[in-house]
Design a protein around this motif. Sequence first.
Motif, PDB file in Angstrom:
ATOM      1  N   ALA A   1      47.803  43.088  44.288  1.00  0.00           N
ATOM      2  CA  ALA A   1      46.511  42.590  44.769  1.00  0.00           C
ATOM      3  C   ALA A   1      45.855  43.584  45.720  1.00  0.00           C
ATOM      4  CB  ALA A   1      46.689  41.235  45.454  1.00  0.00           C
ATOM      5  N   LEU A   2      46.649  44.216  46.578  1.00  0.00           N
ATOM      6  CA  LEU A   2      46.103  45.231  47.481  1.00  0.00           C
ATOM      7  C   LEU A   2      45.544  46.414  46.702  1.00  0.00           C
ATOM      8  CD1 LEU A   2      48.909  45.227  50.199  1.00  0.00           C
ATOM      9  CD2 LEU A   2      46.600  44.295  50.451  1.00  0.00           C
ATOM     10  N   THR A   3      46.251  46.806  45.637  1.00  0.00           N
ATOM     11  CA  THR A   3      45.781  47.906  44.794  1.00  0.00           C
ATOM     12  C   THR A   3      44.475  47.544  44.108  1.00  0.00           C
ATOM     13  OG1 THR A   3      48.013  48.745  44.403  1.00  0.00           O
ATOM     14  CG2 THR A   3      46.337  49.347  42.794  1.00  0.00           C
ATOM     15  N   VAL A   4      44.391  46.315  43.582  1.00  0.00           N
ATOM     16  CA  VAL A   4      43.159  45.879  42.933  1.00  0.00           C
ATOM     17  C   VAL A   4      41.994  45.919  43.919  1.00  0.00           C
ATOM     18  CG1 VAL A   4      41.986  43.863  41.952  1.00  0.00           C
ATOM     19  CG2 VAL A   4      44.252  44.503  41.126  1.00  0.00           C
ATOM     20  N   PHE A   5      42.224  45.447  45.142  1.00  0.00           N
ATOM     21  CA  PHE A   5      41.163  45.487  46.157  1.00  0.00           C
ATOM     22  C   PHE A   5      40.755  46.933  46.417  1.00  0.00           C
ATOM     23  CE2 PHE A   5      39.166  42.962  49.625  1.00  0.00           C
ATOM     24  CZ  PHE A   5      38.502  44.003  50.250  1.00  0.00           C
ATOM     25  N   ASP A   6      41.723  47.766  46.693  1.00  0.00           N
ATOM     26  CA  ASP A   6      41.452  49.153  47.058  1.00  0.00           C
ATOM     27  C   ASP A   6      40.724  49.902  45.950  1.00  0.00           C
ATOM     28  OD1 ASP A   6      41.657  51.209  49.003  1.00  0.00           O
ATOM     29  OD2 ASP A   6      43.343  52.086  47.916  1.00  0.00           O
ATOM     30  N   GLU A   7      41.091  49.607  44.720  1.00  0.00           N
ATOM     31  CA  GLU A   7      40.568  50.367  43.593  1.00  0.00           C
ATOM     32  C   GLU A   7      39.300  49.774  42.982  1.00  0.00           C
ATOM     33  OE1 GLU A   7      41.927  53.113  42.097  1.00  0.00           O
ATOM     34  OE2 GLU A   7      43.881  53.275  43.058  1.00  0.00           O
TER      35      GLU A   7
ATOM     36  N   ALA B   1      30.208  46.635  30.279  1.00  0.00           N
ATOM     37  CA  ALA B   1      31.388  45.814  30.537  1.00  0.00           C
ATOM     38  C   ALA B   1      32.089  46.131  31.854  1.00  0.00           C
ATOM     39  CB  ALA B   1      32.382  45.962  29.385  1.00  0.00           C
ATOM     40  N   CYS B   2      31.579  47.065  32.619  1.00  0.00           N
ATOM     41  CA  CYS B   2      32.222  47.445  33.878  1.00  0.00           C
ATOM     42  C   CYS B   2      32.279  46.235  34.815  1.00  0.00           C
ATOM     43  CB  CYS B   2      31.441  48.581  34.528  1.00  0.00           C
ATOM     44  SG  CYS B   2      32.231  49.254  35.990  1.00  0.00           S
ATOM     45  N   THR B   3      33.482  45.809  35.129  1.00  0.00           N
ATOM     46  CA  THR B   3      33.686  44.564  35.874  1.00  0.00           C
ATOM     47  C   THR B   3      34.484  44.817  37.143  1.00  0.00           C
ATOM     48  OG1 THR B   3      33.616  43.260  33.839  1.00  0.00           O
ATOM     49  CG2 THR B   3      34.667  42.238  35.752  1.00  0.00           C
ATOM     50  N   ALA B   4      33.966  44.316  38.255  1.00  0.00           N
ATOM     51  CA  ALA B   4      34.622  44.454  39.553  1.00  0.00           C
ATOM     52  C   ALA B   4      35.381  43.183  39.888  1.00  0.00           C
ATOM     53  CB  ALA B   4      33.586  44.728  40.637  1.00  0.00           C
ATOM     54  N   HIS B   5      36.251  43.297  40.883  1.00  0.00           N
ATOM     55  CA  HIS B   5      36.925  42.150  41.471  1.00  0.00           C
ATOM     56  C   HIS B   5      36.193  41.812  42.768  1.00  0.00           C
ATOM     57  CE1 HIS B   5      40.020  43.414  38.649  1.00  0.00           C
ATOM     58  NE2 HIS B   5      40.639  42.269  38.855  1.00  0.00           N
ATOM     59  N   ALA B   6      35.489  40.697  42.764  1.00  0.00           N
ATOM     60  CA  ALA B   6      34.665  40.336  43.922  1.00  0.00           C
ATOM     61  C   ALA B   6      35.477  39.575  44.959  1.00  0.00           C
ATOM     62  CB  ALA B   6      33.477  39.494  43.478  1.00  0.00           C
ATOM     63  N   TRP B   7      35.391  40.041  46.194  1.00  0.00           N
ATOM     64  CA  TRP B   7      35.951  39.345  47.354  1.00  0.00           C
ATOM     65  C   TRP B   7      34.756  38.683  48.027  1.00  0.00           C
ATOM     66  CZ3 TRP B   7      40.926  39.292  49.814  1.00  0.00           C
ATOM     67  CH2 TRP B   7      40.941  38.815  51.128  1.00  0.00           C
ATOM     68  N   ILE B   8      34.711  37.359  48.009  1.00  0.00           N
ATOM     69  CA  ILE B   8      33.557  36.624  48.517  1.00  0.00           C
ATOM     70  C   ILE B   8      33.623  36.537  50.040  1.00  0.00           C
ATOM     71  CG2 ILE B   8      32.324  34.421  48.479  1.00  0.00           C
ATOM     72  CD1 ILE B   8      33.438  34.016  45.634  1.00  0.00           C
TER      73      ILE B   8
ATOM     74  N   ALA C   1      45.090  38.568  57.775  1.00  0.00           N
ATOM     75  CA  ALA C   1      45.474  37.182  58.025  1.00  0.00           C
ATOM     76  C   ALA C   1      45.822  36.412  56.759  1.00  0.00           C
ATOM     77  CB  ALA C   1      44.343  36.455  58.755  1.00  0.00           C
ATOM     78  N   THR C   2      45.472  36.959  55.587  1.00  0.00           N
ATOM     79  CA  THR C   2      45.701  36.244  54.333  1.00  0.00           C
ATOM     80  C   THR C   2      47.166  36.354  53.931  1.00  0.00           C
ATOM     81  OG1 THR C   2      43.436  36.686  53.594  1.00  0.00           O
ATOM     82  CG2 THR C   2      45.029  36.050  51.907  1.00  0.00           C
ATOM     83  N   ASP C   3      47.869  35.218  53.927  1.00  0.00           N
ATOM     84  CA  ASP C   3      49.290  35.220  53.572  1.00  0.00           C
ATOM     85  C   ASP C   3      49.494  35.405  52.074  1.00  0.00           C
ATOM     86  OD1 ASP C   3      50.139  34.845  56.208  1.00  0.00           O
ATOM     87  OD2 ASP C   3      49.916  32.667  56.046  1.00  0.00           O
ATOM     88  N   ALA C   4      48.818  34.578  51.270  1.00  0.00           N
ATOM     89  CA  ALA C   4      49.005  34.610  49.812  1.00  0.00           C
ATOM     90  C   ALA C   4      48.029  35.601  49.193  1.00  0.00           C
ATOM     91  CB  ALA C   4      48.803  33.221  49.227  1.00  0.00           C
ATOM     92  N   MET C   5      48.370  36.874  49.274  1.00  0.00           N
ATOM     93  CA  MET C   5      47.514  37.924  48.740  1.00  0.00           C
ATOM     94  C   MET C   5      47.898  38.158  47.281  1.00  0.00           C
ATOM     95  SD  MET C   5      45.043  39.889  49.760  1.00  0.00           S
ATOM     96  CE  MET C   5      44.118  41.245  49.036  1.00  0.00           C
ATOM     97  N   THR C   6      47.172  37.493  46.381  1.00  0.00           N
ATOM     98  CA  THR C   6      47.419  37.647  44.952  1.00  0.00           C
ATOM     99  C   THR C   6      46.093  37.888  44.251  1.00  0.00           C
ATOM    100  OG1 THR C   6      47.110  35.316  44.323  1.00  0.00           O
ATOM    101  CG2 THR C   6      49.292  35.952  45.155  1.00  0.00           C
ATOM    102  N   GLY C   7      46.149  38.126  42.953  1.00  0.00           N
ATOM    103  CA  GLY C   7      44.935  38.360  42.181  1.00  0.00           C
ATOM    104  C   GLY C   7      44.001  37.175  42.147  1.00  0.00           C
ATOM    105  N   ARG C   8      44.496  35.992  42.487  1.00  0.00           N
ATOM    106  CA  ARG C   8      43.655  34.797  42.453  1.00  0.00           C
ATOM    107  C   ARG C   8      42.602  34.769  43.552  1.00  0.00           C
ATOM    108  NH1 ARG C   8      45.407  30.822  39.079  1.00  0.00           N
ATOM    109  NH2 ARG C   8      47.474  31.098  38.124  1.00  0.00           N
TER     110      ARG C   8
END
Length: 289
Positions: free
Chosen positions: A146-152, A207-214, A243-250
Amino acid sequence: MAACVNRLNCVTGQAARPAAGFADIDWSTPWFSQFTPRGERWQQAALQSPAALLAEMNADAQRCVHTTGRGARLSFISQHELPPGATYEAHIAATGCVPTRHNLHDFFNALSWFQFPRIKAALSARGSAALDALGVGPTRGSTRDALTVFDENAVLFACSDRALAAALRAFDWRALFIAGRDAWGARGEVRCFGHALLEKLVAPYKACTAHAWIVDVPPAYFSWDVVARDAWLDDTVSRALLATDAMTGRVFAPLPVLGIPGWWTANEAPSFYDDQSVFRAGRRAERAG
């Protein structure tokens, strides 16, 4: 955490695209304009030589005095200076030195360190902590993935309109991009963060799709200048990451970035969003059907 594009593809399932070069960057586009003028200056250095680019990066690092995840002062080194056996994340955490290749991927990674230094430091801190806890194993684990997805590949979706955020979470593209079109720029906006995403946007494709952190922002946010918005996002998101404990792709919502109003001329036609290979209904809607 400058993971290679191939590793990101494994995490996100996105296909690799043909490589572009430094000369292909168009700083007038909405997704790159936030990095101007530093990006233009670095681009000219990159076109000269790897040494010239590293010199520009380190001159800025000396002026800005940013730090990495464990408080070490930020600097940039050539990739070949990474000691044998050292992991990328651990080396940055211990020394502050970011191993950097002469390519677009690492170029945008370095720009992100200056645009959102606290977010980058938070990602570095969490990544190195995960390594300390679990070591380097055959799999990265859900937190490091999940950290990699955020960073990238992340974008920051700054929003003061709950309906707009709900539409994004629900894959309701018509509500988000057509019915809610007037809200963009007034109650919602996107700021690019992920450096692999930025690399892909040098040669944009539908089709370029990002992972949005709201990010919930106050209504006043949209009256602030860009510098104030960046500083607020940098502080708020970095604290949330730590502070986020459950850092997953969700924690992310998929966002086809060329659907953003004002980012791509073709999306002025409502039919642009009829392409279900890009603007998908999402797993929840598919199960309901």
